[in-house]
Scaffold this motif. Structure first.
Motif, PDB file in Angstrom:
ATOM      1  N   GLU A   1       0.677  -1.253  -0.099  1.00  0.00           N
ATOM      2  CA  GLU A   1      -0.011   0.078  -0.216  1.00  0.00           C
ATOM      3  C   GLU A   1       0.791   1.000  -0.224  1.00  0.00           C
ATOM      4  N   ASP A   2       2.318   0.948   0.149  1.00  0.00           N
ATOM      5  CA  ASP A   2       2.753   2.419   0.273  1.00  0.00           C
ATOM      6  C   ASP A   2       3.441   2.620  -1.378  1.00  0.00           C
ATOM      7  N   GLU A   3       2.853   3.733  -1.492  1.00  0.00           N
ATOM      8  CA  GLU A   3       2.853   4.184  -2.774  1.00  0.00           C
ATOM      9  C   GLU A   3       4.600   4.561  -3.355  1.00  0.00           C
ATOM     10  N   ASP A   4       5.468   4.662  -2.429  1.00  0.00           N
ATOM     11  CA  ASP A   4       6.957   4.925  -2.479  1.00  0.00           C
ATOM     12  C   ASP A   4       7.577   3.399  -2.800  1.00  0.00           C
ATOM     13  N   LEU A   5       6.919   2.420  -2.608  1.00  0.00           N
ATOM     14  CA  LEU A   5       7.316   1.099  -2.797  1.00  0.00           C
ATOM     15  C   LEU A   5       7.044   0.231  -3.953  1.00  0.00           C
ATOM     16  N   GLU A   6       6.814   1.028  -5.218  1.00  0.00           N
ATOM     17  CA  GLU A   6       6.556   0.073  -6.561  1.00  0.00           C
ATOM     18  C   GLU A   6       7.325  -1.038  -6.650  1.00  0.00           C
ATOM     19  N   THR A   7       8.609  -0.993  -6.021  1.00  0.00           N
ATOM     20  CA  THR A   7       9.514  -2.203  -6.269  1.00  0.00           C
ATOM     21  C   THR A   7       8.773  -3.631  -5.910  1.00  0.00           C
ATOM     22  N   VAL A   8       8.114  -3.363  -4.535  1.00  0.00           N
ATOM     23  CA  VAL A   8       7.465  -4.617  -4.208  1.00  0.00           C
ATOM     24  C   VAL A   8       6.374  -5.528  -5.413  1.00  0.00           C
ATOM     25  N   LYS A   9       5.561  -4.362  -5.824  1.00  0.00           N
ATOM     26  CA  LYS A   9       4.653  -5.092  -6.887  1.00  0.00           C
ATOM     27  C   LYS A   9       5.389  -5.451  -8.204  1.00  0.00           C
ATOM     28  N   ARG A  10       6.585  -4.647  -8.412  1.00  0.00           N
ATOM     29  CA  ARG A  10       7.281  -5.006  -9.743  1.00  0.00           C
ATOM     30  C   ARG A  10       7.936  -6.568  -9.240  1.00  0.00           C
ATOM     31  N   GLN A  11       8.241  -6.831  -8.193  1.00  0.00           N
ATOM     32  CA  GLN A  11       9.131  -7.853  -7.925  1.00  0.00           C
ATOM     33  C   GLN A  11       8.172  -9.148  -8.077  1.00  0.00           C
ATOM     34  N   LEU A  12       7.034  -8.920  -7.735  1.00  0.00           N
ATOM     35  CA  LEU A  12       5.829  -9.888  -7.730  1.00  0.00           C
ATOM     36  C   LEU A  12       5.187  -9.946  -9.251  1.00  0.00           C
ATOM     37  N   LYS A  13       5.125  -8.926  -9.973  1.00  0.00           N
ATOM     38  CA  LYS A  13       4.734  -8.862 -11.323  1.00  0.00           C
ATOM     39  C   LYS A  13       5.779  -9.956 -12.345  1.00  0.00           C
ATOM     40  N   HIS A  14       6.874  -9.632 -12.142  1.00  0.00           N
ATOM     41  CA  HIS A  14       7.638 -10.325 -12.769  1.00  0.00           C
ATOM     42  C   HIS A  14       8.562 -11.706 -12.355  1.00  0.00           C
ATOM     43  N   CYS A  15       7.831 -12.226 -11.354  1.00  0.00           N
ATOM     44  CA  CYS A  15       8.276 -13.471 -10.811  1.00  0.00           C
ATOM     45  C   CYS A  15       7.654 -14.617 -11.408  1.00  0.00           C
ATOM     46  N   HIS A  16       7.990 -15.772 -11.151  1.00  0.00           N
ATOM     47  CA  HIS A  16       7.460 -17.052 -11.794  1.00  0.00           C
ATOM     48  C   HIS A  16       7.165 -18.021 -10.587  1.00  0.00           C
ATOM     49  N   MET A  17       7.576 -17.671  -9.440  1.00  0.00           N
ATOM     50  CA  MET A  17       7.262 -18.509  -8.179  1.00  0.00           C
ATOM     51  C   MET A  17       7.273 -17.460  -6.882  1.00  0.00           C
ATOM     52  N   ALA A  18       6.340 -17.276  -6.267  1.00  0.00           N
ATOM     53  CA  ALA A  18       6.408 -16.423  -4.897  1.00  0.00           C
ATOM     54  C   ALA A  18       6.476 -17.533  -3.954  1.00  0.00           C
ATOM     55  N   ILE A  19       7.190 -17.238  -2.772  1.00  0.00           N
ATOM     56  CA  ILE A  19       7.398 -17.890  -1.550  1.00  0.00           C
ATOM     57  C   ILE A  19       6.928 -16.647  -0.340  1.00  0.00           C
ATOM     58  N   VAL A  20       5.689 -17.009   0.163  1.00  0.00           N
ATOM     59  CA  VAL A  20       5.337 -16.268   1.089  1.00  0.00           C
ATOM     60  C   VAL A  20       5.959 -17.097   2.605  1.00  0.00           C
ATOM     61  N   ASN A  21       6.681 -16.046   2.814  1.00  0.00           N
ATOM     62  CA  ASN A  21       7.627 -16.396   4.187  1.00  0.00           C
ATOM     63  C   ASN A  21       7.195 -15.908   5.379  1.00  0.00           C
ATOM     64  N   LYS A  22       7.732 -16.493   6.463  1.00  0.00           N
ATOM     65  CA  LYS A  22       7.437 -15.962   7.932  1.00  0.00           C
ATOM     66  C   LYS A  22       6.078 -16.291   8.263  1.00  0.00           C
TER      67      LYS A  22
END
Length: 312
Positions: free
Chosen positions: A136-157
């Protein structure tokens, strides 16, 4: 010709990429594995945690490997690694890296060295307790980009969240990328069956310009200290500055020995380290740019009082 299996690890600061990488290296202990590790700070911390005999390791610090400032260094490192006899290469990108242009970089490497790598997947580590706030942080576009361009997501912790929060995290991931495979983990520990799967079938996002630039590179500082300090004093200091930093990590000599220090979103973790004669040092990635310098000095003076060194 045998190709090197290439995996890119992404995920925001503190999501557990290095912990997951350690698990992967243990699983592949009988294979020839190389690692390219990218950190924003001048001082590399995580390379110390994964290094082992016989492993090829290159570190690229002071920025994102996808930014124009380090893109050539990244390509050169991959070309250098291709000269070594390896079965796998893992690239751990910085938590603030935007990998949207990775395909273009890989094409550049292939134009020089040929098809020496088989790109197997971008794997994104997701910090379950903090992800919903990050996205939700508009300054952290990288979080969305990392997910958009991944082939597998590991939900950790996932051990740190309840079922309701986990469902919200999973729903949000699917909203951003409904193609990626999803794994659930604690301490980066998952089944490594994915090594035998075709994760590239989940490719859907086209390559695009990265958001990483010289101008938006976060302020990163290194704190070093030669004296003695207790864990309670260091904790008091970290409590005063943690809200102003995306991430703080490093090693510190405390009363019980050298500790690995890890601070994410005001959560402070200590772990005794087997690292011998480690210099007391922290890497601090600022949320507020150079404005964090004065609070760091003030907090240190209030809690410790003796001289330390702060450098870019």
């Amino acid at each position: 010709m045998k190709k090197i299996n290439l995996y890119l690890l992404t995920g925001f600061l503190g999501s557990g990429k290095t912990t997951f990488l350690k698990e992967a290296l243990e699983h592949l202990k009988n294979e020839k594995v190389g690692v390219i590790m990218n950190e924003f700070g001048k001082i590399g911390i995580d390379g110390t945690l994964i290094k082992r005999n016989g492993m090829e390791l290159l570190e690229i610090n002071r920025g994102s490997i996808f930014c124009s400032c380090l893109k050539l260094s990244f390509a050169s490192a991959m070309i250098e690694m291709a000269e070594r006899d390896m079965d796998y290469l893992f690239v751990e990108s910085s938590g603030l890296s935007d990998p949207s242009n990775v395909d273009d970089i890989l094409e550049g490497v292939a134009s020089v060295k040929g098809e020496v790598y088989e790109y197997k997947a971008a794997i994104c580590l997701v910090d379950a307790p903090n992800f919903l706030k990050q996205i939700e942080d508009e300054d952290l576009e990288t979080v969305k980009r990392q997910l958009k361009h991944c082939h597998m997501a590991i939900v950790n912790k996932v051990d740190l969240v309840d079922d309701k929060t986990l469902k919200k995290v999973l729903d949000k991931i699917s909203e951003i990328n409904d193609k990626a495979a999803i794994e659930i983990a604690s301490f980066g520990n998952i089944s490594f069956d994915f090594l035998n799967k075709d994760l590239m079938k989940n490719q859907w996002a086209q390559s695009e310009d990265t958001t990483n630039t010289k101008d938006n590179k976060p302020k990163t500082l290194s704190l070093t200290y030669d004296g003695d300090i207790t864990k309670s004093k260091l904790t008091e200091f970290l409590d005063k500055i943690s809200s102003k930093a995306y991430r703080i990590k490093g090693f510190f000599k405390l009363e019980d020995g050298v500790n690995q220090v890890d601070v994410v979103n005001e959560r402070i973790d200590y772990k005794l380290s087997s690292t011998e004669n480690a210099e007391s040092k922290l890497v601090i990635i600022s949320k507020i740019g150079p404005n964090i310098i004065k609070p760091i000095f003030s907090a240190w003076e209030e809690t410790v009082g003796t001289k330390m060194k702060l450098s870019n």
